[in-house]
Design a protein around this motif. Sequence first.
Motif, PDB file in Angstrom:
ATOM      1  N   ALA A   1     -11.457  16.862  -7.420  1.00 31.17           N
ATOM      2  CA  ALA A   1     -10.210  16.884  -6.646  1.00 31.17           C
ATOM      3  C   ALA A   1     -10.480  16.865  -5.148  1.00 31.17           C
ATOM      4  O   ALA A   1      -9.553  16.631  -4.358  1.00 31.17           O
ATOM      5  N   GLN A   2     -11.731  17.140  -4.731  1.00 35.73           N
ATOM      6  CA  GLN A   2     -12.085  17.070  -3.313  1.00 35.73           C
ATOM      7  C   GLN A   2     -12.546  15.681  -2.901  1.00 35.73           C
ATOM      8  O   GLN A   2     -12.815  15.451  -1.723  1.00 35.73           O
ATOM      9  N   ARG A   3     -12.653  14.774  -3.838  1.00 32.03           N
ATOM     10  CA  ARG A   3     -13.071  13.412  -3.509  1.00 32.03           C
ATOM     11  C   ARG A   3     -11.916  12.641  -2.853  1.00 32.03           C
ATOM     12  O   ARG A   3     -10.751  12.860  -3.174  1.00 32.03           O
ATOM     13  N   VAL A   4     -12.284  11.763  -1.977  1.00 33.81           N
ATOM     14  CA  VAL A   4     -11.308  10.913  -1.296  1.00 33.81           C
ATOM     15  C   VAL A   4     -11.380   9.518  -1.911  1.00 33.81           C
ATOM     16  O   VAL A   4     -12.449   8.902  -1.938  1.00 33.81           O
ATOM     17  N   TYR A   5     -10.246   9.031  -2.402  1.00 32.74           N
ATOM     18  CA  TYR A   5     -10.160   7.690  -2.970  1.00 32.74           C
ATOM     19  C   TYR A   5      -9.428   6.784  -1.991  1.00 32.74           C
ATOM     20  O   TYR A   5      -8.519   7.215  -1.279  1.00 32.74           O
ATOM     21  N   LYS A   6      -9.833   5.536  -1.959  1.00 31.04           N
ATOM     22  CA  LYS A   6      -9.258   4.575  -1.026  1.00 31.04           C
ATOM     23  C   LYS A   6      -8.708   3.372  -1.765  1.00 31.04           C
ATOM     24  O   LYS A   6      -9.157   3.031  -2.859  1.00 31.04           O
ATOM     25  N   SER A   7      -7.740   2.741  -1.123  1.00 26.64           N
ATOM     26  CA  SER A   7      -7.176   1.504  -1.640  1.00 26.64           C
ATOM     27  C   SER A   7      -7.889   0.311  -1.028  1.00 26.64           C
ATOM     28  O   SER A   7      -8.741   0.457  -0.144  1.00 26.64           O
ATOM     29  N   ASP A   8      -7.529  -0.876  -1.480  1.00 31.17           N
ATOM     30  CA  ASP A   8      -7.951  -2.084  -0.804  1.00 31.17           C
ATOM     31  C   ASP A   8      -7.104  -2.272   0.451  1.00 31.17           C
ATOM     32  O   ASP A   8      -6.020  -1.684   0.573  1.00 31.17           O
ATOM     33  N   PRO A   9      -7.546  -3.080   1.402  1.00 33.01           N
ATOM     34  CA  PRO A   9      -6.746  -3.289   2.621  1.00 33.01           C
ATOM     35  C   PRO A   9      -5.400  -3.946   2.310  1.00 33.01           C
ATOM     36  O   PRO A   9      -5.291  -4.807   1.435  1.00 33.01           O
ATOM     37  N   PHE A  10      -4.375  -3.514   3.032  1.00 35.02           N
ATOM     38  CA  PHE A  10      -3.070  -4.171   3.039  1.00 35.02           C
ATOM     39  C   PHE A  10      -2.988  -4.982   4.334  1.00 35.02           C
ATOM     40  O   PHE A  10      -2.769  -4.415   5.405  1.00 35.02           O
ATOM     41  N   PRO A  11      -3.158  -6.283   4.282  1.00 35.75           N
ATOM     42  CA  PRO A  11      -3.214  -7.079   5.516  1.00 35.75           C
ATOM     43  C   PRO A  11      -1.838  -7.620   5.927  1.00 35.75           C
ATOM     44  O   PRO A  11      -0.838  -7.467   5.213  1.00 35.75           O
ATOM     45  N   SER A  12      -1.839  -8.240   7.119  1.00 37.89           N
ATOM     46  CA  SER A  12      -0.689  -9.015   7.622  1.00 37.89           C
ATOM     47  C   SER A  12       0.578  -8.181   7.732  1.00 37.89           C
ATOM     48  O   SER A  12       1.673  -8.634   7.364  1.00 37.89           O
ATOM     49  N   LEU A  13       0.474  -6.961   8.242  1.00 36.15           N
ATOM     50  CA  LEU A  13       1.649  -6.130   8.478  1.00 36.15           C
ATOM     51  C   LEU A  13       2.170  -6.386   9.890  1.00 36.15           C
ATOM     52  O   LEU A  13       1.394  -6.470  10.842  1.00 36.15           O
ATOM     53  N   SER A  14       3.470  -6.513  10.016  1.00 39.25           N
ATOM     54  CA  SER A  14       4.072  -6.802  11.313  1.00 39.25           C
ATOM     55  C   SER A  14       3.845  -5.640  12.278  1.00 39.25           C
ATOM     56  O   SER A  14       3.942  -4.472  11.893  1.00 39.25           O
ATOM     57  N   LEU A  15       3.559  -5.969  13.518  1.00 41.47           N
ATOM     58  CA  LEU A  15       3.332  -4.938  14.526  1.00 41.47           C
ATOM     59  C   LEU A  15       4.648  -4.272  14.888  1.00 41.47           C
ATOM     60  O   LEU A  15       5.714  -4.883  14.880  1.00 41.47           O
ATOM     61  N   GLY A  16       4.557  -2.972  15.200  1.00 40.49           N
ATOM     62  CA  GLY A  16       5.728  -2.223  15.616  1.00 40.49           C
ATOM     63  C   GLY A  16       6.781  -2.067  14.543  1.00 40.49           C
ATOM     64  O   GLY A  16       7.964  -1.976  14.858  1.00 40.49           O
ATOM     65  N   SER A  17       6.385  -2.018  13.272  1.00 41.18           N
ATOM     66  CA  SER A  17       7.332  -1.909  12.162  1.00 41.18           C
ATOM     67  C   SER A  17       7.046  -0.637  11.371  1.00 41.18           C
ATOM     68  O   SER A  17       5.941  -0.103  11.400  1.00 41.18           O
ATOM     69  N   GLN A  18       8.067  -0.184  10.648  1.00 39.52           N
ATOM     70  CA  GLN A  18       7.951   1.015   9.823  1.00 39.52           C
ATOM     71  C   GLN A  18       7.755   0.628   8.359  1.00 39.52           C
ATOM     72  O   GLN A  18       8.395  -0.298   7.862  1.00 39.52           O
ATOM     73  N   TYR A  19       6.864   1.360   7.695  1.00 45.81           N
ATOM     74  CA  TYR A  19       6.573   1.114   6.284  1.00 45.81           C
ATOM     75  C   TYR A  19       6.542   2.460   5.558  1.00 45.81           C
ATOM     76  O   TYR A  19       6.311   3.518   6.160  1.00 45.81           O
ATOM     77  N   ALA A  20       6.760   2.387   4.251  1.00 45.46           N
ATOM     78  CA  ALA A  20       6.634   3.551   3.378  1.00 45.46           C
ATOM     79  C   ALA A  20       5.568   3.244   2.339  1.00 45.46           C
ATOM     80  O   ALA A  20       5.660   2.243   1.625  1.00 45.46           O
ATOM     81  N   VAL A  21       4.544   4.096   2.269  1.00 47.78           N
ATOM     82  CA  VAL A  21       3.473   3.924   1.291  1.00 47.78           C
ATOM     83  C   VAL A  21       3.612   5.022   0.241  1.00 47.78           C
ATOM     84  O   VAL A  21       3.882   6.174   0.570  1.00 47.78           O
ATOM     85  N   THR A  22       3.459   4.643  -1.021  1.00 49.51           N
ATOM     86  CA  THR A  22       3.605   5.568  -2.141  1.00 49.51           C
ATOM     87  C   THR A  22       2.368   5.495  -3.015  1.00 49.51           C
ATOM     88  O   THR A  22       1.975   4.404  -3.442  1.00 49.51           O
TER      89      THR A  22
END
Length: 600
Positions: free
Chosen positions: A160-181
């Motif tokens: 439970a102390q390990r950190v897991y990562k996703s693959d990159p999410f590319p091409s996100l518009s600058l200055g925009s709001q997103y919700a990650v789940t």
Amino acid sequence: MWKAALVWYQLLALGQPLWAQDDAPAAAVTPRDCSLECIRQGGPGCEYCRITRADLKRALGFNSIKVFGSCIPWPCFKFLGEEDPSICQHYVQAPNDVKVEFVNEINPKSDTIVVSWKPSYYGIAFLRGFQVSLQALGGSSVACQLFLFHRNLSLEASHAQRVYKSDPFPSLSLGSQYAVTVMALPVPEQWERFYNSKIFSTRSCAEKNSLEQCKKDWYPKHVKVQQEGSDITVTFNLAPLKLGIRSYFSLCYANGMKKYTDITPNSSNNQTHHSYQLKDLQEGTNYTCEIAANQVDAVRKTFYVQVLHIQKEHSQPLSVTPSLALMLPLGLSAGVILVVSLVALTLRRPQLQMKKFDIKPDIFKEHLESGTQEEVMPLSKNRPTPPRLLICYSSRDGPAHVKAVMQLGAFIQQHMATQVCLDLWQSLSVAEEGSMAWHCRQIRESDFILVICSQGLNHRPKPPEGDDQDDGADRGLDFGSNAFSSDTAVQLIGEEVGRAKARGQDLSKYMAAIFEYSEETDIPTELTLVSHYMLTSDLQLLFSHLHGVALHRPGHYLKINHISEEGFTKLPAGAALQLAIYEAQLAMMAKCHQSVEGGD
């Protein structure tokens, strides 16, 4: 004795690497490419694997919807539970410590992120993988990634102390709001708290590329104001030549007056600074001015100008003759006596009249000194978090109406200090829980509920029967999936309103609103008892309702910047909302025109 000491020394020597290993932070676990056979059979090297759309095609036999990436409902059962469904029926709690990290990207017009998290202690032995989704707030773009462990892997509590990562999410518009789940798998239907969401904003162009590289975000940093006589001179730094900014503008306003100035520098004279003059400004007045590049949505630099009174002096002294020197003091004395007499007579007459009518002068003085004052009124601090607002709507009026609803939600969340809940922003949660269950939970947990009423919401046809409901499956984006769930949600809200009214309870939780292209008759009968608003003209009233603040009090009024009927369009989100409403109005007019022609 020496043997015991030797054994103790050897134990210390063997234990030292273990202590060092425990103290060192564990490296983040990143996904790897694996085959479906390796995941299903539990082979080595398949501890944490990414699932691609090609894997979905092999597992499902057809291509999945591109917008959902590699995600499908109930992925654990589809990939791991076909032979033994019991491995996908255990409870796993939501991940913890969800973070968003920015990754360097060559493209200066977009951003790339990587999501990281830690699994929860609860149910970690039954953890089968994660599903990570990204939703643009105020838009319809969705990206989703699926990661699975092989079927024979059972994590220990220490993981439970390990950190897991996703693959990159590319091409996100600058200055925009997103919700990650981030969702933990498996997801039993009877459990909640299986996901963790985080709202974040991508970097602006200036934050990523520096201000000198961004045409839209550039603004003059150095502004100097000088007054020489009646001339007001403003000097500011010019934009770099590579940005291609050739013109600027200045806007000064005070006491309801505005002064607009076009500025076109000659770069051949000076490539770093430019000076221009502000004309026709009133003496003794303080002006608030803005200067910016002549670009759409350019950032404005605010500065202040105080126009001083000009004391005019004669260039040559007056030559006075002896006779004039004697007559001038006498004339001035006579003038002073005359002025004093007139002032005394003027002051005495109102006092005589007031005495006649028995009216005290202090009353008029108090009345003149009193007036409507402007004050800063902070929001209530009793609420630890912003109010939670659920927006319900009908998608029968087409994609333009849905876009207007999304832009309204984005504006309220960004500029009205409110947490907005919209089904389009939580598509994965809606898919997992089911539309009706999701709406019921949101109605129960939200502080306020706003129903956007329209023609399609008020005129609800009966659900289709038979197999005809599948005829529109190939017509592109289908907005009908929300139609009947929203109708049922409105009926549930109507029942709640009726029960609350019968019990004498407060109805302020429920609100109804229409856009400018809708009518009051579009409000369903169930919602006639709740507060009604016309958007966007009633944005300030909606703000007052959400935060429980009065717009007017005796001698005071509440001024809310940027959400007035005239001021909200100055914000990018407000301009987008106004454009979306205009496009929806055109679409509704075209729809009515087609229905009239069809009837003829």
